[in-house]
Enzyme design. Sequence first.
Site, mmCIF file in Angstrom:
data_model
loop_
_atom_site.group_PDB
_atom_site.id
_atom_site.type_symbol
_atom_site.label_atom_id
_atom_site.label_comp_id
_atom_site.label_asym_id
_atom_site.label_seq_id
_atom_site.Cartn_x
_atom_site.Cartn_y
_atom_site.Cartn_z
ATOM 1 N N LYS A 66 2.363 4.752 -0.602
ATOM 2 C CA LYS A 66 1.308 4.316 0.314
ATOM 3 C C LYS A 66 0.618 3.098 -0.268
ATOM 4 O O LYS A 66 0.299 3.066 -1.450
ATOM 5 C CB LYS A 66 0.277 5.455 0.460
ATOM 6 C CG LYS A 66 -0.806 5.160 1.465
ATOM 7 C CD LYS A 66 -0.389 5.639 2.830
ATOM 8 C CE LYS A 66 -1.302 5.172 3.926
ATOM 9 N NZ LYS A 66 -1.112 3.780 4.319
ATOM 10 N N LYS A 90 -4.719 6.398 -7.670
ATOM 11 C CA LYS A 90 -5.811 6.624 -6.695
ATOM 12 C C LYS A 90 -5.493 7.783 -5.750
ATOM 13 O O LYS A 90 -6.338 8.646 -5.500
ATOM 14 C CB LYS A 90 -6.053 5.341 -5.892
ATOM 15 C CG LYS A 90 -7.287 5.396 -5.006
ATOM 16 C CD LYS A 90 -7.406 4.155 -4.131
ATOM 17 C CE LYS A 90 -7.599 2.906 -4.948
ATOM 18 N NZ LYS A 90 -7.818 1.712 -4.099
ATOM 19 N N LYS A 102 2.528 -1.341 -2.747
ATOM 20 C CA LYS A 102 1.716 -2.484 -2.315
ATOM 21 C C LYS A 102 2.678 -3.571 -1.876
ATOM 22 O O LYS A 102 3.808 -3.648 -2.359
ATOM 23 C CB LYS A 102 0.844 -2.987 -3.473
ATOM 24 C CG LYS A 102 -0.408 -3.701 -3.022
ATOM 25 C CD LYS A 102 -1.449 -2.709 -2.550
ATOM 26 C CE LYS A 102 -2.765 -3.400 -2.235
ATOM 27 N NZ LYS A 102 -3.812 -2.434 -1.897
ATOM 28 N N ASN A 216 -15.617 -6.148 5.122
ATOM 29 C CA ASN A 216 -15.546 -4.837 5.774
ATOM 30 C C ASN A 216 -16.202 -3.744 4.931
ATOM 31 O O ASN A 216 -17.058 -2.998 5.398
ATOM 32 C CB ASN A 216 -14.081 -4.479 6.069
ATOM 33 C CG ASN A 216 -13.932 -3.064 6.604
ATOM 34 O OD1 ASN A 216 -13.869 -2.099 5.857
ATOM 35 N ND2 ASN A 216 -13.915 -2.920 7.904
ATOM 36 N N SER A 344 -6.668 7.067 5.758
ATOM 37 C CA SER A 344 -5.292 6.694 6.136
ATOM 38 C C SER A 344 -4.408 7.938 6.149
ATOM 39 O O SER A 344 -3.565 8.118 7.023
ATOM 40 C CB SER A 344 -4.721 5.672 5.149
ATOM 41 O OG SER A 344 -5.119 4.374 5.489
#
Length: 411
Positions: A66, A90, A102, A216, A344
Amino acid sequence: MNALAATNCNFQRAARILGLDSKLEKSLLIPFREIKVECTIPKDDGTLVSYVGFRIQHDNARGPMKGGIRYHPEVDPDEVNALAQLMTWKTAVADIPYGGAKGGIGCNPRDLSISELERLTRVFTQKIHDLIGIQRDVPAPDMGTNAQTMAWILDEYSKFHGHSPAVVTGKPIDLGGSLGREAATGLGVVFATEAWLAENGKSIAENTFVIQGFGNVGTWAAKSLYERGGKVVVVSDITGAIRNPNGIDIPALLKHKETNGNLTEFQGADVMDPNEVLVHECDVLIPCALGGVLNKENAADVKAKLIVEAANHPTDPEADEILAKKGVTILPDIYANAGGVTVSYFEWVQNIQGFMWDEEKVNRELKKYMSKAFLDIKAMCKSNNCDLRMGAFTLGVNRVARATLLRGWEA
């Protein structure tokens, strides 16, 4: 120190604390797969242009990989590698069933029209579609990409594999995106801050905050802090920095930013030197912008008692040592900004089940995950006699190492 060197340094410290076998340690550092593709597209004027795209898939011991996809002129394999590795730790810290990845394309999205960006995204997806997937690797937006980028990836991927909303997260709501996803990283930062303050008998309403980076994450964090009675005294972004010792009216600032875009023209605060933001007087400093902003040059001048790392790798290891000697507490990035990847995960779960949640449920579950992760980190700090950064790293690395061993990594 670049992001990869800093990440490796933290990983190796955690591996030593855990007493990992040297072969296992080495295997955990090596990425599962590194992908590099040439993306050639016709520009609007008919000329051909080529961009290099990357996808680093770091680890899949705990589940599908992810991580975000960024469009930026300085997308560099080293940085992408570091960020992919950080995602592995993480997701393990947040205890969600993912590994880390990534990706990115070396381009300046501001120089491309919408139709050029769409063509570039579709070509990139065509080149990697057989290497990503719902149970393999699930991309998300990052710097220079957004919900629209994810919509194009979803559409292009679905041409090859059938309707697959769970292949990306951070999508538009109309295409199966999750409510609460946009606010998730900023809100997660606030939940992390609340967890630490509660542990120390304090509340958000009693504290002053400095927010460096008003994109954001920074805007949602500021809004949530303001709603909880926190006093945001300094805010900065690429247009400049402003301060108000009595607290900035965040809803008014957000309205101003929407219509004007320039922080320094806001009437409810004074303009200040952007270089003084990180060392300004406050209780809690929240860096929400780039990596490496807290370093050996400025760490000694930091006045905050708590730093909440909303950005990836904002504190260099040298700065870590200086801040530790000053008694400054740091809530590390692999915990503090995990709200985005946690929601997510919720989006992916909703897509797989074909059953969507309301925003209240999303936020309630996010708070639950952030609170539990904080307690898990504190337990590691206690058993390993270490600070919160090493508590988070030992927690994440230990979970990935355990999963790797259980799967039979030498088989």
